[in-house]
Write an enzyme that holds these catalytic residues in place. Sequence first.
Site, PDB file in Angstrom:
ATOM      1  N   LYS A  93      13.695  -5.982  -1.172  1.00 50.73           N
ATOM      2  CA  LYS A  93      12.885  -4.768  -1.313  1.00 50.73           C
ATOM      3  C   LYS A  93      12.039  -4.551  -0.069  1.00 50.73           C
ATOM      4  CE  LYS A  93       8.740  -4.868  -3.657  1.00 50.73           C
ATOM      5  NZ  LYS A  93       7.608  -4.291  -2.944  1.00 50.73           N
ATOM      6  N   ASN A  94      11.374  -5.617   0.384  1.00 50.22           N
ATOM      7  CA  ASN A  94      10.415  -5.452   1.475  1.00 50.22           C
ATOM      8  C   ASN A  94      11.073  -5.258   2.840  1.00 50.22           C
ATOM      9  OD1 ASN A  94       8.404  -5.560  -0.359  1.00 50.22           O
ATOM     10  ND2 ASN A  94       7.665  -7.613   0.193  1.00 50.22           N
ATOM     11  N   ARG A 105       2.400   1.728  -2.118  1.00 52.27           N
ATOM     12  CA  ARG A 105       1.739   1.521  -0.846  1.00 52.27           C
ATOM     13  C   ARG A 105       2.699   1.633   0.346  1.00 52.27           C
ATOM     14  NH1 ARG A 105      -2.685  -0.734   1.662  1.00 52.27           N
ATOM     15  NH2 ARG A 105      -2.164  -2.022   3.436  1.00 52.27           N
ATOM     16  N   CYS A 153       0.505  -1.819  -6.106  1.00 51.53           N
ATOM     17  CA  CYS A 153      -0.150  -2.832  -6.934  1.00 51.53           C
ATOM     18  C   CYS A 153      -1.613  -2.964  -6.550  1.00 51.53           C
ATOM     19  CB  CYS A 153       0.511  -4.192  -6.724  1.00 51.53           C
ATOM     20  SG  CYS A 153       2.103  -4.381  -7.497  1.00 51.53           S
ATOM     21  N   ARG A 176      -6.746  -3.548   0.039  1.00 52.98           N
ATOM     22  CA  ARG A 176      -5.594  -3.178   0.857  1.00 52.98           C
ATOM     23  C   ARG A 176      -5.876  -1.995   1.784  1.00 52.98           C
ATOM     24  NH1 ARG A 176      -0.174  -4.031  -2.591  1.00 52.98           N
ATOM     25  NH2 ARG A 176       0.525  -4.913  -0.660  1.00 52.98           N
ATOM     26  N   PRO A 177      -6.782  -2.180   2.723  1.00 53.97           N
ATOM     27  CA  PRO A 177      -7.057  -1.091   3.657  1.00 53.97           C
ATOM     28  C   PRO A 177      -5.887  -0.856   4.616  1.00 53.97           C
ATOM     29  CG  PRO A 177      -8.210  -3.090   4.314  1.00 53.97           C
ATOM     30  CD  PRO A 177      -7.530  -3.394   3.013  1.00 53.97           C
ATOM     31  N   ASP A 208      -6.677   0.052   7.908  1.00 57.53           N
ATOM     32  CA  ASP A 208      -7.367   0.183   9.195  1.00 57.53           C
ATOM     33  C   ASP A 208      -6.531  -0.323  10.369  1.00 57.53           C
ATOM     34  OD1 ASP A 208      -7.858  -2.259   7.735  1.00 57.53           O
ATOM     35  OD2 ASP A 208      -9.127  -2.872   9.414  1.00 57.53           O
ATOM     36  N   LEU A 209      -5.734  -1.389  10.154  1.00 58.12           N
ATOM     37  CA  LEU A 209      -4.968  -1.950  11.271  1.00 58.12           C
ATOM     38  C   LEU A 209      -3.828  -1.011  11.683  1.00 58.12           C
ATOM     39  CD1 LEU A 209      -4.845  -5.663  10.092  1.00 58.12           C
ATOM     40  CD2 LEU A 209      -6.299  -4.688  11.871  1.00 58.12           C
ATOM     41  N   ASP A 259       3.563 -13.508  -2.374  1.00 64.22           N
ATOM     42  CA  ASP A 259       4.390 -12.863  -3.392  1.00 64.22           C
ATOM     43  C   ASP A 259       5.052 -13.863  -4.349  1.00 64.22           C
ATOM     44  OD1 ASP A 259       3.705 -10.410  -2.428  1.00 64.22           O
ATOM     45  OD2 ASP A 259       5.635  -9.954  -1.500  1.00 64.22           O
ATOM     46  N   VAL A 289      -4.309 -14.454   1.358  1.00 62.36           N
ATOM     47  CA  VAL A 289      -3.797 -13.186   1.915  1.00 62.36           C
ATOM     48  C   VAL A 289      -4.455 -11.967   1.256  1.00 62.36           C
ATOM     49  CG1 VAL A 289      -1.739 -11.792   2.374  1.00 62.36           C
ATOM     50  CG2 VAL A 289      -1.620 -14.283   2.567  1.00 62.36           C
ATOM     51  N   ARG A 334       9.607  -2.206 -10.244  1.00 64.00           N
ATOM     52  CA  ARG A 334       9.387  -1.836  -8.843  1.00 64.00           C
ATOM     53  C   ARG A 334      10.071  -2.833  -7.909  1.00 64.00           C
ATOM     54  NH1 ARG A 334       3.828  -2.089  -7.342  1.00 64.00           N
ATOM     55  NH2 ARG A 334       4.887  -1.733  -5.390  1.00 64.00           N
TER      56      ARG A 334
HETATM   57  C1  UD1 Z   1       3.621  -6.618   2.517  1.00 67.69           C
HETATM   58  C2  UD1 Z   1       4.562  -6.719   1.349  1.00 67.69           C
HETATM   59  C3  UD1 Z   1       3.878  -7.358   0.158  1.00 67.69           C
HETATM   60  C4  UD1 Z   1       3.282  -8.696   0.567  1.00 67.69           C
HETATM   61  C5  UD1 Z   1       2.405  -8.558   1.806  1.00 67.69           C
HETATM   62  C6  UD1 Z   1       1.933  -9.905   2.343  1.00 67.69           C
HETATM   63  C7  UD1 Z   1       6.022  -4.819   1.698  1.00 67.69           C
HETATM   64  C8  UD1 Z   1       6.467  -3.480   1.232  1.00 67.69           C
HETATM   65  N1  UD1 Z   1       5.019  -5.375   1.004  1.00 67.69           N
HETATM   66  O1  UD1 Z   1       2.542  -5.778   2.082  1.00 67.69           O
HETATM   67  O2  UD1 Z   1       4.852  -7.555  -0.871  1.00 67.69           O
HETATM   68  O3  UD1 Z   1       2.479  -9.207  -0.496  1.00 67.69           O
HETATM   69  O4  UD1 Z   1       3.141  -7.916   2.855  1.00 67.69           O
HETATM   70  O5  UD1 Z   1       2.994 -10.742   2.585  1.00 67.69           O
HETATM   71  O6  UD1 Z   1       6.566  -5.377   2.633  1.00 67.69           O
HETATM   72  N2  UD1 Z   1      -4.852  -5.572   5.706  1.00 67.69           N
HETATM   73  C9  UD1 Z   1      -5.969  -5.034   6.312  1.00 67.69           C
HETATM   74  N3  UD1 Z   1      -5.844  -3.893   7.043  1.00 67.69           N
HETATM   75  C10 UD1 Z   1      -4.635  -3.273   7.198  1.00 67.69           C
HETATM   76  C11 UD1 Z   1      -3.494  -3.823   6.584  1.00 67.69           C
HETATM   77  C12 UD1 Z   1      -3.638  -4.977   5.833  1.00 67.69           C
HETATM   78  O7  UD1 Z   1      -7.050  -5.579   6.189  1.00 67.69           O
HETATM   79  O8  UD1 Z   1      -4.577  -2.246   7.876  1.00 67.69           O
HETATM   80  C13 UD1 Z   1      -4.990  -6.781   4.876  1.00 67.69           C
HETATM   81  C14 UD1 Z   1      -4.635  -6.499   3.421  1.00 67.69           C
HETATM   82  O9  UD1 Z   1      -5.717  -5.974   2.698  1.00 67.69           O
HETATM   83  C15 UD1 Z   1      -4.243  -7.872   2.926  1.00 67.69           C
HETATM   84  C16 UD1 Z   1      -3.605  -8.503   4.171  1.00 67.69           C
HETATM   85  O10 UD1 Z   1      -4.050  -7.732   5.280  1.00 67.69           O
HETATM   86  O11 UD1 Z   1      -5.367  -8.603   2.541  1.00 67.69           O
HETATM   87  C17 UD1 Z   1      -2.090  -8.535   4.141  1.00 67.69           C
HETATM   88  O12 UD1 Z   1      -1.601  -7.225   4.038  1.00 67.69           O
HETATM   89  P1  UD1 Z   1      -0.229  -6.781   4.713  1.00 67.69           P
HETATM   90  O13 UD1 Z   1       0.397  -7.944   5.428  1.00 67.69           O
HETATM   91  O14 UD1 Z   1      -0.455  -5.535   5.466  1.00 67.69           O
HETATM   92  O15 UD1 Z   1       0.640  -6.469   3.420  1.00 67.69           O
HETATM   93  P2  UD1 Z   1       1.519  -5.176   3.148  1.00 67.69           P
HETATM   94  O16 UD1 Z   1       2.265  -4.778   4.365  1.00 67.69           O
HETATM   95  O17 UD1 Z   1       0.722  -4.174   2.423  1.00 67.69           O
END
Ligand code: UD1
Length: 421
Positions: free
Chosen positions: A22-23, A93, A117, A122-123, A125-126, A308, A330, A400
Site C-alpha cells: 500500500k505504502n 493522509r 488514521c 501528523r503535521p 511542515d516538513l 506500522d 515515531v 484501508r
Molecule cells: C508513512 C506511512 C505510514 C507509516 C509512516 C512511518 C504511507 C502512506 N504511510 O506515513 O504507514 O506509519 O510513514 O513509517 O507511506 N512529521 C512531521 N512533519 C511532517 C511530516 C511528518 O513532524 O511534515 C512527523 C509525523 O508527525 C510523525 C513522523 O514525522 O510523527 C513520521 O511521519 P512520516 O514519516 O511523514 O509518516 P507518513 O509519511 O505520514
Amino acid sequence: MEKILVRKSNPLKGHVKIDGAKNSALPIIAASLLGTEDIILEDVPDLADVKVILKVLEKLGSEIEYLDNETVKINSSKLNSYQTPAKLMAQMRASFLVMGPLLARLGRTETHMPGGCAIGTRPIDLHLKGFKALGAIILENTDYIGAKAEKGLIGQVIYLDFPSVGATQNIMMAATHAKGETIIENAAKEPEIVDLANFLNKMGADIKGAGTSSIRIKGVNKLYGCTHQIIPDRIEASTFMVAAAISKGDVYIDNIITSHIRPVIAKLREIGCTITEFENEDRVRVIGPDKPKGTKIKTLPYPGFPTDVQAQFMALMTICEGISKVEETVFENRFMHVDELLKMGALIVTEGKEARIAGVPSLKGANVRATDLRAGAALILAGLVAEGTTAINDIYHIDRGYNNIVGKLRNLGANIDRIED
Ligand code: UD1
C-alpha cells in the site's frame, strides 16, 4: 455496518501470498501525475486507500483503466486541474502526496488538509519546508493549503529535521522538474522510497541515493511512460508472521522481500519463533513457539522496527511470558489499541511513549473497535487466541490497508467471519 468476528482458532497452517505494498502504491500512483504517457502499474493492491487516490487522479484529469484486478493503466497527459477534491482528500493522509507532482508539473497546487488514521498530530511542515526551499510560495489557512511556483522550482539542499517518509517522497517528486540539483539530507530510507525512486527513474527522472540518507535529484524537463511492479507489502507480511507466531502455527509467507523485514524477523526469533529463510526464494516459514517469551521493541524509521507493526506485536506480547516493553518513537499517539486489548484481558500500562505488557495465560473475547488501521489488525490477531468470540467494529480502517484479510486468514484455518451487523 460490517463487523469482523474472530473465534479462538487452531494453529494457523499453510501458505499466504502477500500483496503489493500500500505504502508504495500510493506515492507511485501520485507520481504518475508527472508522466505524459501510459503508465502500467502491476501488483497494485485492491484497497480502499488505493481506490481513493485513483479517484483523486481521475478528478485531476488522469485516465484510469484496470487491465486486471492488480494491474492499472494511468495516463495523465490530459492533467487539467491543480485543485484537489476536498472530500476525497479528507479520507486519507497520503492524498497529500499529489501536491509535489502537481507543483512540479503545473507550477501550482491547491489542496486540503489530509485525513487518515488519528495516530498523532501528523503535521506536514516538513513537506511545506521542502517546497518553500525549492522556491514555491506557500498559501495556507486552517483547512486549505496552496503552493505556487509559476516560474518553476529551483534545486536546493534540503535538510529534513526528521526522516519523514511522506516529506521525502513529496520533495523528491517536486524536484524531478526543478532546475539544477536537489539534495535531500536526512531523507527517509524506507523500501517504499527506493521503489518510488526506481519508478521515477524508469519514467526518465535522474535520482540517485534513494535508500540512503542523502538523495540527489537532477531536474529533467519531461517524464514519460513505463511499466512498474509494486514491491511486496512488508507490513502485511509482518502481520501474517505475527499471526503465525501468536497462534503457534506453521505458515509460509510468500511473495516477500526478506531484507525489508529484518527487524520483525529478529524480534520474532527473540520471542521464540523458528523462522526459515530460503535461498533465492521470496518466502519465509514461521513456526510459532509453544511458550513465547517477552521482549522489547522500539519503533524507529527504517531500518529500525516499523511503527506500522507495533500494534500487532503488542497483541503478541500480551500472551508472552514475562514483561515486554514497547517504545513508540515515531508517532506520539499510537497506543489507541491498548484500551481495546485491555478489554480482552491484557495487562498493559502506558506512560508517555512507553508501554509495559505483563503476559497473561489467555485473552478473552470482547466487543472492540478498530481505532486505526494497524490497531484493527492487532485486534484480529488477539482474537485468534482469545477464549470465545471477539467482535471488531469500525472495520473500514482495516479495509484501508488489508485486502481480504478475513479470506486469507480463513485459508490458514482461522475461525473468522465478516458479517453485516
Ligand atoms: C508513512 C506511512 C505510514 C507509516 C509512516 C512511518 C504511507 C502512506 N504511510 O506515513 O504507514 O506509519 O510513514 O513509517 O507511506 N512529521 C512531521 N512533519 C511532517 C511530516 C511528518 O513532524 O511534515 C512527523 C509525523 O508527525 C510523525 C513522523 O514525522 O510523527 C513520521 O511521519 P512520516 O514519516 O511523514 O509518516 P507518513 O509519511 O505520514
